[in-house]
Design a protein around this motif. Structure first.
Motif, PDB file in Angstrom:
ATOM      1  N   GLU A   1       0.831  -1.201   0.000  1.00  0.00           N
ATOM      2  CA  GLU A   1       0.000   0.000   0.000  1.00  0.00           C
ATOM      3  C   GLU A   1       0.867   1.254   0.000  1.00  0.00           C
ATOM      4  O   GLU A   1       1.826   1.342   0.790  1.00  0.00           O
ATOM      5  CB  GLU A   1      -0.844  -0.022   1.287  1.00  0.00           C
ATOM      6  CG  GLU A   1      -2.012   0.921   1.257  1.00  0.00           C
ATOM      7  CD  GLU A   1      -2.715   0.937   2.619  1.00  0.00           C
ATOM      8  OE1 GLU A   1      -3.363   1.946   2.920  1.00  0.00           O
ATOM      9  OE2 GLU A   1      -2.578  -0.040   3.388  1.00  0.00           O
TER      10      GLU A   1
ATOM     11  N   VAL B   1       1.447   4.557   1.289  1.00  0.00           N
ATOM     12  CA  VAL B   1       0.873   5.238   2.459  1.00  0.00           C
ATOM     13  C   VAL B   1       1.268   6.712   2.537  1.00  0.00           C
ATOM     14  O   VAL B   1       0.666   7.477   3.280  1.00  0.00           O
ATOM     15  CB  VAL B   1       1.250   4.520   3.784  1.00  0.00           C
ATOM     16  CG1 VAL B   1       0.490   3.212   3.916  1.00  0.00           C
ATOM     17  CG2 VAL B   1       2.746   4.307   3.927  1.00  0.00           C
TER      18      VAL B   1
ATOM     19  N   TYR C   1       6.350   6.074   0.001  1.00  0.00           N
ATOM     20  CA  TYR C   1       6.424   5.218   1.191  1.00  0.00           C
ATOM     21  C   TYR C   1       5.451   4.068   0.989  1.00  0.00           C
ATOM     22  O   TYR C   1       4.241   4.304   0.869  1.00  0.00           O
ATOM     23  CB  TYR C   1       6.059   6.022   2.451  1.00  0.00           C
ATOM     24  CG  TYR C   1       7.066   7.100   2.765  1.00  0.00           C
ATOM     25  CD1 TYR C   1       7.057   8.303   2.062  1.00  0.00           C
ATOM     26  CD2 TYR C   1       8.041   6.910   3.740  1.00  0.00           C
ATOM     27  CE1 TYR C   1       7.994   9.300   2.342  1.00  0.00           C
ATOM     28  CE2 TYR C   1       8.974   7.903   4.023  1.00  0.00           C
ATOM     29  CZ  TYR C   1       8.946   9.092   3.318  1.00  0.00           C
ATOM     30  OH  TYR C   1       9.868  10.071   3.579  1.00  0.00           O
TER      31      TYR C   1
ATOM     32  N   GLN D   1       3.857   0.593   2.442  1.00  0.00           N
ATOM     33  CA  GLN D   1       3.711  -0.311   3.586  1.00  0.00           C
ATOM     34  C   GLN D   1       3.375  -1.704   3.032  1.00  0.00           C
ATOM     35  O   GLN D   1       2.415  -1.874   2.280  1.00  0.00           O
ATOM     36  CB  GLN D   1       2.612   0.156   4.529  1.00  0.00           C
ATOM     37  CG  GLN D   1       2.603  -0.666   5.811  1.00  0.00           C
ATOM     38  CD  GLN D   1       1.439  -0.319   6.712  1.00  0.00           C
ATOM     39  OE1 GLN D   1       0.289  -0.603   6.401  1.00  0.00           O
ATOM     40  NE2 GLN D   1       1.728   0.304   7.831  1.00  0.00           N
TER      41      GLN D   1
ATOM     42  N   SER E   1      11.941   2.612   6.233  1.00  0.00           N
ATOM     43  CA  SER E   1      11.354   3.751   6.954  1.00  0.00           C
ATOM     44  C   SER E   1      10.953   3.327   8.366  1.00  0.00           C
ATOM     45  O   SER E   1      11.437   3.873   9.350  1.00  0.00           O
ATOM     46  CB  SER E   1      10.152   4.277   6.169  1.00  0.00           C
ATOM     47  OG  SER E   1       9.492   5.251   6.916  1.00  0.00           O
ATOM     48  N   GLU E   2      10.049   2.330   8.470  1.00  0.00           N
ATOM     49  CA  GLU E   2       9.639   1.857   9.804  1.00  0.00           C
ATOM     50  C   GLU E   2       8.985   0.495   9.665  1.00  0.00           C
ATOM     51  O   GLU E   2       8.721   0.028   8.549  1.00  0.00           O
ATOM     52  CB  GLU E   2       8.659   2.840  10.460  1.00  0.00           C
ATOM     53  CG  GLU E   2       7.384   3.021   9.666  1.00  0.00           C
ATOM     54  CD  GLU E   2       6.377   3.925  10.363  1.00  0.00           C
ATOM     55  OE1 GLU E   2       6.760   4.715  11.231  1.00  0.00           O
ATOM     56  OE2 GLU E   2       5.187   3.820  10.025  1.00  0.00           O
ATOM     57  N   LEU E   3       8.744  -0.159  10.796  1.00  0.00           N
ATOM     58  CA  LEU E   3       8.015  -1.435  10.747  1.00  0.00           C
ATOM     59  C   LEU E   3       7.018  -1.503  11.888  1.00  0.00           C
ATOM     60  O   LEU E   3       7.104  -0.752  12.866  1.00  0.00           O
ATOM     61  CB  LEU E   3       8.982  -2.627  10.761  1.00  0.00           C
ATOM     62  CG  LEU E   3       9.887  -2.890  11.963  1.00  0.00           C
ATOM     63  CD1 LEU E   3       9.144  -3.538  13.127  1.00  0.00           C
ATOM     64  CD2 LEU E   3      11.032  -3.825  11.540  1.00  0.00           C
ATOM     65  N   ARG E   4       6.041  -2.404  11.701  1.00  0.00           N
ATOM     66  CA  ARG E   4       5.074  -2.693  12.758  1.00  0.00           C
ATOM     67  C   ARG E   4       5.281  -4.132  13.192  1.00  0.00           C
ATOM     68  O   ARG E   4       5.542  -5.009  12.361  1.00  0.00           O
ATOM     69  CB  ARG E   4       3.637  -2.535  12.248  1.00  0.00           C
ATOM     70  CG  ARG E   4       3.242  -1.094  12.053  1.00  0.00           C
ATOM     71  CD  ARG E   4       1.867  -0.958  11.441  1.00  0.00           C
ATOM     72  NE  ARG E   4       0.790  -1.078  12.424  1.00  0.00           N
ATOM     73  CZ  ARG E   4       0.521  -0.174  13.341  1.00  0.00           C
ATOM     74  NH1 ARG E   4       1.252   0.904  13.440  1.00  0.00           N
ATOM     75  NH2 ARG E   4      -0.481  -0.342  14.174  1.00  0.00           N
TER      76      ARG E   4
ATOM     77  N   ASN F   1       5.305   0.266  16.791  1.00  0.00           N
ATOM     78  CA  ASN F   1       6.086   0.723  15.632  1.00  0.00           C
ATOM     79  C   ASN F   1       7.556   0.788  15.987  1.00  0.00           C
ATOM     80  O   ASN F   1       7.903   1.174  17.103  1.00  0.00           O
ATOM     81  CB  ASN F   1       5.657   2.144  15.270  1.00  0.00           C
ATOM     82  CG  ASN F   1       4.655   2.147  14.168  1.00  0.00           C
ATOM     83  OD1 ASN F   1       3.973   1.150  13.943  1.00  0.00           O
ATOM     84  ND2 ASN F   1       4.575   3.264  13.465  1.00  0.00           N
TER      85      ASN F   1
ATOM     86  N   HIS G   1       4.312  -5.736   9.358  1.00  0.00           N
ATOM     87  CA  HIS G   1       4.364  -4.830   8.190  1.00  0.00           C
ATOM     88  C   HIS G   1       5.698  -4.085   8.187  1.00  0.00           C
ATOM     89  O   HIS G   1       6.224  -3.753   9.250  1.00  0.00           O
ATOM     90  CB  HIS G   1       3.234  -3.790   8.230  1.00  0.00           C
ATOM     91  CG  HIS G   1       1.874  -4.402   8.153  1.00  0.00           C
ATOM     92  ND1 HIS G   1       1.201  -4.844   9.266  1.00  0.00           N
ATOM     93  CD2 HIS G   1       1.080  -4.678   7.081  1.00  0.00           C
ATOM     94  CE1 HIS G   1       0.039  -5.370   8.902  1.00  0.00           C
ATOM     95  NE2 HIS G   1      -0.061  -5.279   7.575  1.00  0.00           N
TER      96      HIS G   1
ATOM     97  N   THR H   1       7.549  -0.674   6.252  1.00  0.00           N
ATOM     98  CA  THR H   1       7.364   0.476   5.357  1.00  0.00           C
ATOM     99  C   THR H   1       8.711   0.876   4.753  1.00  0.00           C
ATOM    100  O   THR H   1       9.690   1.078   5.486  1.00  0.00           O
ATOM    101  CB  THR H   1       6.728   1.672   6.104  1.00  0.00           C
ATOM    102  OG1 THR H   1       5.491   1.233   6.657  1.00  0.00           O
ATOM    103  CG2 THR H   1       6.467   2.836   5.169  1.00  0.00           C
TER     104      THR H   1
ATOM    105  N   LYS I   1      10.998   3.348   2.042  1.00  0.00           N
ATOM    106  CA  LYS I   1      11.065   4.717   1.499  1.00  0.00           C
ATOM    107  C   LYS I   1      11.880   4.635   0.211  1.00  0.00           C
ATOM    108  O   LYS I   1      13.099   4.403   0.255  1.00  0.00           O
ATOM    109  CB  LYS I   1      11.761   5.600   2.537  1.00  0.00           C
ATOM    110  CG  LYS I   1      11.994   7.012   2.123  1.00  0.00           C
ATOM    111  CD  LYS I   1      12.754   7.744   3.234  1.00  0.00           C
ATOM    112  CE  LYS I   1      13.083   9.165   2.830  1.00  0.00           C
ATOM    113  NZ  LYS I   1      13.836   9.871   3.869  1.00  0.00           N
TER     114      LYS I   1
END
Ligand code: FAD
Ligand code: NAP
Length: 339
Positions: A75, A77, A85, A87, A139-142, A153, A180, A182, A184
């Motif tokens: 997706e 986001v 970005y 996800q 970028s980041e993860l869940r 996060n 998940h 994310t 970049k």
């Protein structure tokens, strides 16, 4: 969601080791993941979190619950002038994600083409190849904390990414399940083609004509020529990390072995090519039971003859001992051993 008892994992690990899990389950979202974790906790079962099974060694049957994380979806986001970005669900196949990004001309994943496995495992060892690592596009993860089943996060710095390493292999090992990730990605040209084999393969293409697609094609070609496909020859990729030693130790080694292959690895350190050490210790083709050191790429241990996890580990131990005897260098295994 169906929890299956006594489940053979042979088709779910790229070494094709025929070990069984006491229980097996596939989870497609956080509700299912939470229910699976509750089941494991109530039964006091240890957990084996599975992606594509391309970086694990099953030394024996697993006496707990194997959870295959199947969260799907890619997706968009967020977006700004320079970046998109994305996800991505942990269960998405990594190379399918790379292909998806090539289709949109996003830059960033092309050097990481053809790495087996799923998106959720990519942060675990900060996957890397041809001069790029996951951290360069992350970028980041869940992730769901196993104990509390709360979703949290992690920003990039919190993941403590390093060479084939992250916090999830160390302090937070077995504490979180990634759901998940994310990424970049660059919207305009941003090539990373300094890695020698890649540079050479792309030498005839003018810089202005480089695209994520033609870089990915070159990576796929180099990889396919050199690395055994797990479908044909079961393997887990590089079995050992390239060891990083002090420059002083490297100089001593180079006195004795002037052709040793090595690369600068930050202040005061040098990265040795583990494949060179293994090959020049005369270990190509070495066998233990069904396991052997691959004849083309010495860093890859293969399971050519339906060997067991113990065959693989016996061969790995022998390689480590011989390399240490010859060069006084420790080889650290890259795949994780279960149970
Ligand atoms: P698995 O093997 O299923 O799991 C690996 C570890 O991650 C396990 O400890 C598992 O519990 C954990 N894990 C998996 N999913 C999750 C999750 N959602 N949450 C929490 N923990 C999880 N690696 C590179 O870095 N670069 C390469 O170029 C490369 N090339 C390879 C080539 C071949 C032929 C092979 C077989 C392997 C290669 N690898 C490479 C290693 C491997 O592909 C990567 O480490 C990959 O990220 C593993 O993904 P996986 O889904 O198969 O993980
Ligand atoms: P290669 O090109 O024969 O190079 C041998 C080793 O030298 C590599 O492991 C690489 O380290 C290092 N190296 C080469 N050029 C370098 C440079 N300019 N700067 C720093 N280090 C350099 O390697 P290969 O076996 O064919 O693999 C190609 C790429 O795919 C490598 O990046 C490798 O890590 C990756 N790969 C990883 C796995 C795995 O399971 N982890 C499996 C297959 C391939 P690095 O490994 O640090 O890049």
């Amino acid at each position: 969601m169906t929890i299956i008892p006594d489940y053979c994992l042979q088709h779910l690990n790229t070494l094709a080791i025929a070990a069984k899990a006491k229980f097996f389950v596939e989870v497609r979202d956080n509700d299912e993941l939470s229910a699976a974790l509750k089941f494991a906790r109530e039964g006091q079962l240890p957990l084996l979190v599975l992606g594509g099974g391309s970086n694990i060694v099953l030394a024996d049957d697993f006496p707990g619950l194997a959870i295959m994380v199947k969260h799907a979806g890619i997706e968009l986001v967020d977006e700004d002038e320079n970046f998109v970005y994305l996800q991505v669900g942990a269960g998405e196949n990594w190379h399918n994600l790379v292909r998806y990004c090539l289709g949109f001309h996003y830059w960033g994943l092309e050097n990481l083409s053809l790495i087996p496995g799923n998106v959720g495992a990519a942060p675990i060892q900060n996957i890397g190849a041809y001069g790029v690592e996951l951290k360069d596009v992350f970028s980041e993860l869940r992730a769901m904390e196993i104990q509390s089943r709360v979703v949290v996060n992690f920003e990039k710095d919190a993941c403590e990414f390093a060479y084939r390493d992250s916090i999830f292999k160390n302090r937070f090992r077995d504490r979180y399940i990634i759901t998940h990730v994310t990424l970049k990605l660059h919207k305009s040209p941003h090539n990373m083609i300094e890695y020698p084999a890649l540079k050479q393969a792309l030498a005839t293409i003018p810089e202005a004509d480089l695209t994520p697609q033609n870089i990915s094609d070159a990576v796929c070609e180099i990889r396919s020529a050199k690395l055994p496909k797990p479908e044909d020859i079961p393997n887990a990729g590089s079995f050992f990390k390239n060891p990083i030693v002090s420059n002083e130790d490297f100089e001593n080694l180079r006195q004795r072995y002037p052709t040793v292959v090595a690369y600068a690895a930050g202040a005061g350190h040098t990265k040795l090519a583990a494949a060179w050490l293994i090959e020049h210790a005369g270990l190509k083709g070495e066998q233990r039971g069904g396991a052997s050191v691959h004849k083309q790429q010495a860093l890859v241990l293969t399971n050519t003859q339906q060997g067991s996890g113990l065959d693989l580990l016996a061969l790995a131990k022998y390689v480590q001992e011989r390399v240490f005897e010859q060069y006084a260098v420790n080889l650290e295994m890259e795949p994780r051993v279960y149970p």
